[in-house]
Design an enzyme around this catalytic site. Structure first.
Site, PDB file in Angstrom:
ATOM      1  N   GLN A  64     -11.153   0.657  10.246  1.00  0.00           N
ATOM      2  CA  GLN A  64     -10.678  -0.821  10.138  1.00  0.00           C
ATOM      3  C   GLN A  64      -9.904  -1.383  11.130  1.00  0.00           C
ATOM      4  OE1 GLN A  64      -8.778  -0.800   6.384  1.00  0.00           O
ATOM      5  NE2 GLN A  64     -10.459  -0.128   5.161  1.00  0.00           N
ATOM      6  N   TYR A  83      -9.979   5.228  -6.628  1.00  0.00           N
ATOM      7  CA  TYR A  83     -11.333   5.034  -6.174  1.00  0.00           C
ATOM      8  C   TYR A  83     -11.958   6.302  -7.023  1.00  0.00           C
ATOM      9  CZ  TYR A  83     -10.458   1.539  -2.576  1.00  0.00           C
ATOM     10  OH  TYR A  83     -10.222   0.524  -1.817  1.00  0.00           O
ATOM     11  N   HIS A  88      -6.160   0.023   6.315  1.00  0.00           N
ATOM     12  CA  HIS A  88      -5.181  -0.948   5.829  1.00  0.00           C
ATOM     13  C   HIS A  88      -4.295  -1.296   6.725  1.00  0.00           C
ATOM     14  CE1 HIS A  88      -5.863   0.324   1.442  1.00  0.00           C
ATOM     15  NE2 HIS A  88      -7.067   0.122   1.797  1.00  0.00           N
ATOM     16  N   GLU A 120      -6.403  -9.519  -5.456  1.00  0.00           N
ATOM     17  CA  GLU A 120      -5.459 -10.473  -5.877  1.00  0.00           C
ATOM     18  C   GLU A 120      -5.360 -11.698  -5.242  1.00  0.00           C
ATOM     19  OE1 GLU A 120      -1.815  -8.460  -6.517  1.00  0.00           O
ATOM     20  OE2 GLU A 120      -2.315  -7.283  -8.101  1.00  0.00           O
ATOM     21  N   TYR A 125       5.432  -7.945  -5.280  1.00  0.00           N
ATOM     22  CA  TYR A 125       4.174  -8.203  -5.587  1.00  0.00           C
ATOM     23  C   TYR A 125       3.500  -6.876  -6.476  1.00  0.00           C
ATOM     24  CZ  TYR A 125       4.911 -12.736  -4.033  1.00  0.00           C
ATOM     25  OH  TYR A 125       5.576 -13.822  -3.929  1.00  0.00           O
TER      26      TYR A 125
HETATM   27 CA   LIG Z   1       0.070  -7.048  -7.103  1.00  0.00          CA
END
Ligand SMILES: [Ca+2]
Length: 384
Positions: free
Chosen positions: A99, A276, A161, A255, A265
């Site tokens: 990524q 996964y 990520h 989200e 969060y």
């Molecule tokens: Ca969250």
């Protein structure tokens, strides 16, 4: 009959091949226009530029041209006629792979005067890589006086990520969304690192007034909000000026949140997703002191890019547009304040490509980047 008469003269073959190739080129140059029907309006989808390798981020120059990043490490300028510049000089070396690579691009709010362009990217270094932000002055087909103004700490050996989106706030500070590097997810809950955080910095990388953890012992002062997983979309709300973000959940549990100073969060303590390989994560879906998302997707859509649409697209004004990598869709959300009240999925049939970024250009049209080996810059406009 002379048997030789059926032998194709090589010269004729050449003539036929040239005519055929010219026809192909003409077809490619003629803009393919696809009709798109939304619940609210009819649109047409046009290709602006093709042949971009995994384009990731875009930023419109005042003259309507657009800076586009390609993940392997190239920055180009796409002109309004669809032509692409050669790669710009001055882009820092990137850790391309998985990524990682060259990610977002943004213009300084004072770009018209100072010419400053900001890039986020996977920065190689001692111990692995991490997301960094560099800025440079745009000068023709180059960035000059390039300097790295932020490096996510610590470096970690992973190709996953990184985040990351760059969004300037109204006060001129810069929000950078940062992933938790996949294997370091517990870091998202601690303040001694930048994994799984939104950070807020000044335009030169220094720490602005008002960051919630600045001055706390052991806390990195750039941190704005914590408990995030991998945020690849962010945008300022057009009325409130707050930073709206989305993030990839694990299996399920993508989200939307409003990133607020000092708020947590929840990742990986609370989530609506699963591992996964199956199995639950953390402590459930709710916990005191941790925010609930405004909206969630189970199954995951793999969101990337985020745009609040303005009045120039009648019928979609105030809607949130988000790209879906996994489902090759453009997701349109209708809002009532901070509530998502309706969701429409678009472009799966008409496009069928992973949507990486969404923006609204100076001409009011919606622009999309598709995350493909031969990705495209596309324009979506009302049909009338
Ligand atoms: Ca969250």
């Amino acid at each position: 009959m002379n048997r030789n008469s059926v032998v194709i003269n090589p010269l004729w073959f050449l003539v036929v091949a040239v005519v055929w190739a010219a026809g192909l080129m003409a077809t490619a140059q003629a803009q393919e226009v696809v009709a798109v029907r939304s619940e609210k309006l009819e649109l047409r989808l046009e290709t602006v530029a093709a042949g971009l390798e995994h384009p990731w981020g875009m930023a419109f120059l005042p003259d309507g041209r657009v800076l586009v990043t390609e993940r392997p490490g190239r920055l180009r300028i796409a002109a309004t006629d669809g032509s692409l510049s050669t790669p710009l000089d001055g882009v820092p070396p990137v850790a391309a792979g998985g990524q990682g690579g060259l990610l977002d691009v943004a213009l300084h709010p004072g770009f018209a005067d100072n010419g400053l362009v900001y890039l986020s990217y996977s920065e190689p270094g001692e111990g692995g890589n991490s997301t960094a932000v560099a800025r440079g002055r745009l000068d023709g087909n180059a960035l000059r006086e390039v300097e790295v103004i932020f490096s996510q700490q610590p470096k970690f050996d992973s190709s996953a990520h990184f985040g990351s989106r760059l969004v300037f706030a109204r006060d001129g500070t810069l929000f950078v969304t940062l992933g938790e590097r996949f294997k370091r997810r517990d870091d998202a809950q601690t303040l001694d690192n930048h994994h799984g955080k939104v950070v807020r910095i000044n335009d030169d990388g220094s720490v602005p007034e008002g960051n919630p953890f600045a001055g706390r012992a052991g806390a990195l002062p750039q941190i704005w909000s914590i408990g995030h997983r991998n945020l690849q979309g962010a945008a300022l709300h057009p009325q409130t000026g707050e930073l709206w973000t989305h993030e990839h959940g694990p299996s399920g549990g993508d989200e939307i949140n409003i990133s607020r100073a000092g708020h947590n969060y929840g990742w990986p303590v609370i989530t609506y997703g699963k591992e996964y390989i199956g199995g639950s994560i953390g402590e459930g879906t709710h916990k005191a002191g941790m925010e609930q998302p405004l909206h969630r997707w189970v199954p995951s859509i793999s969101p990337s890019g985020m745009l609040f649409v303005d009045e120039r697209i009648p019928g979609w004004q105030g809607n949130l547009l988000i790209g879906s990598l996994k489902f090759d869709q453009l997701v349109r959300l209708e809002l009532d304040g901070e509530r998502v009240v309706h969701e429409e999925r678009l472009l799966k049939k008409e496009l069928g490509e992973r949507i990486r970024d969404v923006a609204q250009g100076p001409d009011g049209a919606i622009y999309l980047l598709t995350d493909e080996r031969k990705g495209r810059l596309l324009r979506l406009v009302p049909a009338n």
